[in-house]
Design an enzyme around this catalytic site. Structure first.
Site, mmCIF file in Angstrom:
data_model
loop_
_atom_site.group_PDB
_atom_site.id
_atom_site.type_symbol
_atom_site.label_atom_id
_atom_site.label_comp_id
_atom_site.label_asym_id
_atom_site.label_seq_id
_atom_site.Cartn_x
_atom_site.Cartn_y
_atom_site.Cartn_z
ATOM 1 N N LYS A 33 -9.111 -11.262 -4.706
ATOM 2 C CA LYS A 33 -10.190 -10.298 -4.929
ATOM 3 C C LYS A 33 -9.613 -8.944 -5.332
ATOM 4 C CE LYS A 33 -12.741 -12.569 -1.639
ATOM 5 N NZ LYS A 33 -12.794 -12.666 -0.197
ATOM 6 N N LYS A 57 -1.586 -14.361 -9.006
ATOM 7 C CA LYS A 57 -2.238 -15.034 -7.882
ATOM 8 C C LYS A 57 -3.730 -14.664 -7.852
ATOM 9 C CE LYS A 57 -2.743 -13.595 -3.693
ATOM 10 N NZ LYS A 57 -2.697 -13.138 -2.308
ATOM 11 N N LYS A 79 0.841 -1.201 0.000
ATOM 12 C CA LYS A 79 0.000 0.000 0.000
ATOM 13 C C LYS A 79 0.879 1.256 0.000
ATOM 14 C CE LYS A 79 -4.467 1.351 1.492
ATOM 15 N NZ LYS A 79 -5.673 1.060 2.196
HETATM 16 P P1 TYM Z 1 -7.794 -14.475 3.270
HETATM 17 O O1 TYM Z 1 -9.191 -14.223 3.707
HETATM 18 O O2 TYM Z 1 -7.172 -13.505 2.321
HETATM 19 O O3 TYM Z 1 -7.691 -15.885 2.582
HETATM 20 C C1 TYM Z 1 -8.170 -17.060 3.213
HETATM 21 C C2 TYM Z 1 -7.245 -18.199 2.871
HETATM 22 O O4 TYM Z 1 -7.193 -18.411 1.450
HETATM 23 C C3 TYM Z 1 -5.822 -18.488 1.048
HETATM 24 N N1 TYM Z 1 -5.688 -17.971 -0.331
HETATM 25 C C4 TYM Z 1 -5.018 -18.606 -1.313
HETATM 26 N N2 TYM Z 1 -4.363 -19.775 -1.330
HETATM 27 C C5 TYM Z 1 -3.804 -20.149 -2.495
HETATM 28 N N3 TYM Z 1 -3.892 -19.420 -3.654
HETATM 29 C C6 TYM Z 1 -4.544 -18.234 -3.668
HETATM 30 N N4 TYM Z 1 -4.645 -17.544 -4.809
HETATM 31 C C7 TYM Z 1 -5.138 -17.775 -2.459
HETATM 32 N N5 TYM Z 1 -5.861 -16.672 -2.123
HETATM 33 C C8 TYM Z 1 -6.171 -16.805 -0.803
HETATM 34 C C9 TYM Z 1 -5.077 -17.606 2.034
HETATM 35 O O5 TYM Z 1 -3.703 -17.930 2.063
HETATM 36 C C10 TYM Z 1 -5.804 -17.938 3.318
HETATM 37 O O6 TYM Z 1 -5.273 -19.104 3.922
HETATM 38 N N6 TYM Z 1 -5.033 -12.871 7.070
HETATM 39 C C11 TYM Z 1 -5.846 -14.004 6.615
HETATM 40 C C12 TYM Z 1 -6.987 -14.328 7.556
HETATM 41 C C13 TYM Z 1 -6.561 -14.614 8.953
HETATM 42 C C14 TYM Z 1 -5.867 -15.775 9.394
HETATM 43 C C15 TYM Z 1 -5.722 -15.600 10.805
HETATM 44 C C16 TYM Z 1 -5.379 -16.917 8.763
HETATM 45 C C17 TYM Z 1 -6.782 -13.802 10.028
HETATM 46 N N7 TYM Z 1 -6.267 -14.413 11.133
HETATM 47 C C18 TYM Z 1 -5.053 -16.561 11.585
HETATM 48 C C19 TYM Z 1 -4.722 -17.880 9.551
HETATM 49 C C20 TYM Z 1 -4.579 -17.682 10.927
HETATM 50 C C21 TYM Z 1 -6.400 -13.631 5.257
HETATM 51 O O7 TYM Z 1 -6.514 -12.480 4.932
HETATM 52 O O8 TYM Z 1 -6.855 -14.684 4.548
#
Ligand code: TYM
Length: 322
Positions: free
Chosen positions: A192, A189, A110
């Site tokens: 969204k 990748k 950002k």
């Molecule tokens: P988030 O909501 O962006 O994504 C959820 C999960 O999906 C995985 N992911 C992917 N894996 C492979 N290829 C992709 N293109 C792809 N896009 C998304 C992400 O790696 C994730 O596992 N910060 C986290 C949410 C969170 C979290 C936590 C996760 C908050 N607290 C504690 C684990 C433990 C997030 O934004 O995920």
């Protein structure tokens, strides 16, 4: 072993979320104590519309249940229903190095774009560390993009343990090689924020159109091609049965095919792959009270564990009597 992971309610879940993380949540729920939550406090750093945030939060619960998360095996809850996590976040924040957080990609990206970031985005990885540490989690199934955050969590836990004794369990990321970085329809990748997603619960006809519009390279049909690394093949490999996947790989290596053929096969395989979860989701959506009940039961279980850990941490650092 305690498995824990979270997903942000920022809109419809996509193939990256499913293959990168959710599929692992479901596979791990059978033999491990699993806690999965909907990270609405994290989502608040981007979704600033109360109605939308409520709706997205509920929708993710439906999605996870429809995809096979079983509330009799795993604990499903909403992040903000466990306020102990926010308190733990503050305790971790007091010792979180600025430099460490400055290197985290969400904030760094950002800033690199010249945009102003909020403290919430800057401290995002600390809240994520609190999420993980609050339940003595040791295994965190995630996609590759979250590995940096798990490393930050380990750093913060290690430094806290160093100062105050062995308070936290050290967690590890659980990442599967073949689905750690699911590509989007533009080859980047899937995300969204890149506007390149295929949503899991998309209408089949709409999804077919999205697949048909994927831009391919202009190599001649007859040329033999390496399947791995080609977006169409990589997406096909996720949803096609093994025998079909092998046949497709062989066709790539032989050459003499058109990408139109592959797109059609991909759309057909995707339609089949998501048929059952789509039907289950429609069924569940008709019983919203049952879903709310599952979330309330999950929150009660999660809170009990988080309160126990928070108490231990408070004693260790001297803000509660020892
Ligand atoms: P988030 O909501 O962006 O994504 C959820 C999960 O999906 C995985 N992911 C992917 N894996 C492979 N290829 C992709 N293109 C792809 N896009 C998304 C992400 O790696 C994730 O596992 N910060 C986290 C949410 C969170 C979290 C936590 C996760 C908050 N607290 C504690 C684990 C433990 C997030 O934004 O995920």
């Amino acid at each position: 072993m305690r498995v824990l992971s979270g997903i942000q309610p920022t809109g419809p879940i996509h193939w990256g979320n499913y293959f990168g993380a959710i599929r692992q949540y479901i596979a791990l729920q059978d033999n491990e104590q699993a806690f999965y939550f909907i990270a609405n406090l994290h989502a608040l750093t981007t979704v600033r519309d109360a109605t939308k945030l409520r709706q997205y939060t509920f929708d993710i619960a439906l999605d996870l249940l429809a995809l096979g998360l079983d509330p009799c095996k795993a604990t499903l809850f909403v992040q903000s229903d466990v306020p102990e996590v926010s308190e733990l976040c503050w305790l971790l924040m007091t010792g979180a190095p600025m430099g460490l957080l400055e290197r985290c990609h969400a904030y760094k990206d950002k800033k690199a774009k010249g945009l102003t970031a909020d403290a919430g985005l800057f401290a995002y990885p600390v809240l994520q560390a609190a999420d993980i540490l609050a339940y003595d989690s040791d295994t965190v199934p995630v996609g590759e993009d979250q590995v940096q955050h798990i490393e930050v969590c380990r750093d913060l836990a290690g430094s806290f343990n160093h100062h105050f004794g062995d308070v936290f369990v050290m967690p590890k990321a659980y990442v599967l090689d073949h689905s750690a970085r699911v590509p989007g329809i533009d080859g980047e990748k899937m995300s969204k924020s890149y506007n390149n997603t295929l949503a899991v619960f998309e209408d089949a006809k709409v999804q077919r159109k999205q697949i048909m519009r994927i831009v391919t390279d202009s190599r001649p049909m007859e040329e033999a091609k390496e399947p791995a690394g080609d977006v169409l093949y990589d997406l096909y490999a996720l949803v096609a049965p093994e025998a079909d996947r092998e046949a497709m790989a062989a066709m790539y290596r032989r050459g003499g095919f058109g990408y139109g053929e592959v797109k059609k096969a991909l759309a057909d395989a995707a339609e089949k792959y998501w048929i059952e979860p789509r039907a289950r989701r429609a069924e569940l959506a008709a019983h919203p009270d049952r879903v709310r009940e599952i979330l309330a039961e999950g929150a009660a279980k999660a809170r009990k564990k988080a309160a126990e850990v928070l108490n231990r941490v408070q004693k260790a650092c001297g803000i509660r009597g020892g």
